[in-house]
Design a protein around this motif. Structure first.
Motif, mmCIF file in Angstrom:
data_model
loop_
_atom_site.group_PDB
_atom_site.id
_atom_site.type_symbol
_atom_site.label_atom_id
_atom_site.label_comp_id
_atom_site.label_asym_id
_atom_site.label_seq_id
_atom_site.Cartn_x
_atom_site.Cartn_y
_atom_site.Cartn_z
ATOM 1 N N LYS A 74 -9.091 13.005 0.735
ATOM 2 C CA LYS A 74 -8.365 13.091 -0.529
ATOM 3 C C LYS A 74 -9.299 13.029 -1.733
ATOM 4 O O LYS A 74 -9.000 13.581 -2.788
ATOM 5 C CB LYS A 74 -7.342 11.950 -0.619
ATOM 6 N N ASN A 95 -2.238 9.423 4.510
ATOM 7 C CA ASN A 95 -3.625 9.659 4.904
ATOM 8 C C ASN A 95 -3.725 10.242 6.309
ATOM 9 O O ASN A 95 -4.601 11.069 6.591
ATOM 10 C CB ASN A 95 -4.435 8.361 4.823
ATOM 11 N N THR A 125 0.795 1.859 -4.057
ATOM 12 C CA THR A 125 -0.222 1.307 -4.941
ATOM 13 C C THR A 125 -1.612 1.553 -4.378
ATOM 14 O O THR A 125 -1.810 1.487 -3.166
ATOM 15 C CB THR A 125 -0.003 -0.215 -5.121
ATOM 16 N N GLN A 126 -2.570 1.848 -5.235
ATOM 17 C CA GLN A 126 -3.931 2.120 -4.793
ATOM 18 C C GLN A 126 -4.556 0.895 -4.140
ATOM 19 O O GLN A 126 -4.271 -0.248 -4.500
ATOM 20 C CB GLN A 126 -4.788 2.569 -5.978
ATOM 21 N N VAL A 127 -5.435 1.169 -3.168
ATOM 22 C CA VAL A 127 -6.102 0.098 -2.432
ATOM 23 C C VAL A 127 -6.805 -0.865 -3.379
ATOM 24 O O VAL A 127 -6.740 -2.087 -3.206
ATOM 25 C CB VAL A 127 -7.111 0.700 -1.421
ATOM 26 N N SER A 128 -7.457 -0.343 -4.397
ATOM 27 C CA SER A 128 -8.213 -1.194 -5.317
ATOM 28 C C SER A 128 -7.314 -2.184 -6.042
ATOM 29 O O SER A 128 -7.745 -3.291 -6.394
ATOM 30 C CB SER A 128 -8.965 -0.336 -6.339
ATOM 31 N N ARG A 129 -6.063 -1.831 -6.265
ATOM 32 C CA ARG A 129 -5.138 -2.730 -6.950
ATOM 33 C C ARG A 129 -4.530 -3.739 -5.981
ATOM 34 O O ARG A 129 -4.292 -4.898 -6.351
ATOM 35 C CB ARG A 129 -4.026 -1.923 -7.645
ATOM 36 N N LEU A 169 0.803 -1.220 0.000
ATOM 37 C CA LEU A 169 0.000 0.000 0.000
ATOM 38 C C LEU A 169 0.834 1.268 0.000
ATOM 39 O O LEU A 169 0.290 2.369 -0.150
ATOM 40 C CB LEU A 169 -0.927 0.001 1.221
ATOM 41 N N ALA A 184 -8.512 9.038 3.481
ATOM 42 C CA ALA A 184 -8.850 8.634 2.110
ATOM 43 C C ALA A 184 -10.074 9.394 1.617
ATOM 44 O O ALA A 184 -10.150 9.805 0.450
ATOM 45 C CB ALA A 184 -9.092 7.130 2.060
#
Length: 299
Positions: A206, A151, A55-59, A52, A203
């Motif tokens: 942002k 964050n 890299t984005q959370v979704s990835r 993390l 998050a």
């Protein structure tokens, strides 16, 4: 509540209590049920923290599970081939982080296979900095610490420094330390719950307001990746990994240069000569990403 910048000092106990109550309320409202939050396994949490970082959370959701399927324990990661580790890391950011994970896993495995909870012991591992160590301690062991990442900075800057530019981490660290619960006696307000609340609120901020973390002195705009030296290094490593199944076990310099140039031209850039390719290989070799076996370069 008044900003810290306006008062010129740390928040009072009442102001900190008000800040904490507001963050916990937003945390309950904005809570994200992420896969790595359903475990207390320090190894699995460590992997999620490193993934993390860039890299984005979704990835990460998906890649984290696949990683644990391949390397389910710290011992499994330690005994894996470094090329397999690097191959699995592709697309998750700096490749040196994968090597650091592998090297750190070897140290932990050699010491008995148990992830340490001690802050000093964690920070002694390759690639584990203060924030990663604090994340492991908070999320795996429910232990207090200074978990200061982007964050968290966003929340502090938005709530406590709404008008100030160039806020330093030295201003933020005492606040992070003062607001983190000292123990896990209250399951609704322990270190784990507190930092989840900060992360989820940050998050949300942002995504909804101009990024407050840009007002942090530590904020650095990410340099352009495409066409950069860093991008060429990553592409060379990708080509090396793709040639692992070659009967020779790797690739010669001329072939690598041709394939790298092909990728560069496909992206609208000029090709790369053999000298530049050799320079990239030498750099990667010194850092442990590859080695030369006669005239063949291998991972």
């Amino acid at each position: 509540m008044p900003s810290v910048a306006d008062s010129g000092s740390l928040p009072t106990a009442e102001e900190l209590a008000s800040f904490r109550a507001a963050v916990l309320a937003r945390g309950r409202e904005l809570y994200r049920d992420l896969p790595w939050r359903r475990t207390r396994d320090p190894y699995a949490i460590w992997i999620s923290e490193v993934m993390l970082q860039q890299t984005q959370v979704s990835r990460v959701d998906g890649r984290w599970q696949h990683w644990l399927g391949l390397f389910p324990t710290v011992d499994a990661l330690a005994s894996a081939d470094s090329a397999d580790v690097l191959d699995e890391w592709q697309g998750l950011g700096y490749n040196r982080r994968a090597l650091s994970l592998w090297r750190a896993a070897q140290e932990v495995s050699a010491a008995g296979g148990q992830m340490p909870s001690d802050e000093v012991a964690l920070k002694a591992l390759p690639g584990v900095g203060p924030a990663t160590a604090a994340g492991i301690r908070s999320f795996a062991f429910d232990m207090p610490g200074v978990y200061l990442e982007t964050n968290v900075r966003t929340v502090l800057l938005h709530e406590l420094f709404p008008h100030e530019e160039g806020v330093s981490d030295t201003q933020l660290v005492p606040i992070v330390r003062a607001t983190c619960p000292p123990d896990a006696n209250d399951p609704t307000d322990d270190p784990r719950t507190w930092y989840y609340a900060l992360l989820d609120y940050g998050a949300h901020l942002k995504a909804t307001v101009p990024n407050p973390s840009r007002r942090s002195r530590s904020h650095v705009r990410q340099s352009r990746f495409e066409g950069s030296h860093r991008q060429k290094r990553a592409e060379v490593l990708r080509i090396l990994l793709a040639h692992r199944a070659d009967p020779r076990g790797g690739v010669d310099l001329d072939t690598l240069c041709v394939e790298l140039s092909r990728e560069e031209r496909a992206a609208g850039r000029r090709g790369v000569n053999a000298s530049d390719t050799q320079t990239l290989l030498t750099e990667l070799s010194k850092e442990g990403f590859c080695h030369n076996n006669g005239n063949i370069w291998c991972t």
